[in-house]
Design a protein around this motif. Sequence first.
Motif, PDB file in Angstrom:
ATOM      1  N   THR A   7       0.832  -1.208   0.000  1.00  0.00           N
ATOM      2  CA  THR A   7       0.000   0.000   0.000  1.00  0.00           C
ATOM      3  C   THR A   7       0.861   1.251   0.000  1.00  0.00           C
ATOM      4  OG1 THR A   7      -1.774  -1.147   1.181  1.00  0.00           O
ATOM      5  CG2 THR A   7      -1.783   1.256   1.256  1.00  0.00           C
ATOM      6  N   THR A  18      -1.754   7.464   1.571  1.00  0.00           N
ATOM      7  CA  THR A  18      -2.211   6.086   1.759  1.00  0.00           C
ATOM      8  C   THR A  18      -3.727   6.041   1.946  1.00  0.00           C
ATOM      9  OG1 THR A  18      -1.725   6.266   4.132  1.00  0.00           O
ATOM     10  CG2 THR A  18      -0.038   5.268   2.745  1.00  0.00           C
ATOM     11  N   VAL A  21      -5.333   5.609  -1.306  1.00  0.00           N
ATOM     12  CA  VAL A  21      -5.276   4.222  -1.788  1.00  0.00           C
ATOM     13  C   VAL A  21      -6.408   3.407  -1.166  1.00  0.00           C
ATOM     14  CG1 VAL A  21      -3.873   2.123  -1.914  1.00  0.00           C
ATOM     15  CG2 VAL A  21      -2.783   4.367  -2.124  1.00  0.00           C
ATOM     16  N   TYR A  22      -6.640   3.623   0.136  1.00  0.00           N
ATOM     17  CA  TYR A  22      -7.749   2.926   0.787  1.00  0.00           C
ATOM     18  C   TYR A  22      -9.081   3.296   0.136  1.00  0.00           C
ATOM     19  CZ  TYR A  22      -4.256   2.280   4.507  1.00  0.00           C
ATOM     20  OH  TYR A  22      -3.130   1.965   5.208  1.00  0.00           O
TER      21      TYR A  22
END
Length: 408
Positions: A7, A18, A21-22
């Motif tokens: 990730t 990040t 990305v989630y």
Amino acid sequence: MSGEITTAQVADYLGVKTQTVYAYVSRGVLSPLRREPGAGSVFALADVQALGAGRSGRRASSRATSDDVRTAITQVGAGTLSYRGHDVHDLVGLPFEEVRDLLTGVGGESAPTVPASPRGSVDAVMAALPPGTRVLDRCKHAVLVAGAGDLGRHDRSPGAFATAGARSAAAMAAAVGAALGGAGEAGEGTRGAGAPTRDRGDGPGDGALAPVLASYLGLPVDLVDLALVLLADHDLAVSTTAVRVAVSAGADGYSALLAGLAAADSPVHVGASVQALDWLRGAVQDPRGALAAALAEGPPPGFGHVVYTEVDPRARLLLDRVLPGAGDDLADAVALLEGELAERRGWVLNVDLALAALVLAHDLPREAGSAVFACARTAGWTAHAIEELAEPGMRFRLRGVYTGPRRG
């Protein structure tokens, strides 16, 4: 880089956080190959590269997240601030209008003109508001008046937006005068030595902004220009995002600025200097007690910043001008609190505290800091509105994650 990445590596490759990305995973934009115990998700490099190519190439069908909004206007770092590649330290001493034109990209022969509108309209609206109406509420009404008097209001060209910004700033300055210096004109006893007197022309916008505000507040013009320049823009602050969303939806320049004002009218945004002022008054009387309370309870108003982890250059530049002429009690208290809270907790003194110090040092009305902040930020709001004109319309469309009851 191998065929599988984590990730953190995905975020680094795409240049996003990040958390983004989630969000991609939750929306089905990106799917993990598997989840490794203790290591999080693992993704196929090819999938990430395809997503990156799509992100860089998409235009008309794009939907913006915070990481998708590319801007060439303002860059903020851990201890730096620059407008279009110019460090803010190098812009100190310039009049606000030159920096506004730098931000908007509309200057020189294309600089915005401010068509005359009856000054009486602004005065009449200000007089009709209830006594004690807050300065930001008066600013909102002033922008409405400025827009209503502009025949080119619905022209969605960069030049028309620049004019809307200049007219709105001038009208807001008149509103500041009604709130802090009398009904549309600086009241007796509010001008400092040598402060200019406003020439009552036919409408808002008959001159530079700093002299008008200086006449109402009784401050030196160059000090007001300094504050305006330092507060002119700050990347994608929540109010600036609101402006860009409004422009993306097809709003005219005045309505976009009203969206910015509405989002800015908050005790944690443009109103934050008022919170810092109320705290600083007591802190000057008992700096050691204020320090002890802050260490026990958390950062006080005017300390801490999500971006400036080293120094807020706006605060430093403003304090360097304000404190030498202030009383020893104020200067000593600020020095003690700034040094101790930075060393012990890493809490950086921010521009809200600097504005509070300005208000205290010159015995200004309580909302003076918010008034200067709002007038200054019209430059950045206008610049981002103009930049957003080049983007596809209706690109800001958040997708909610439904958590309510579902049909059986």
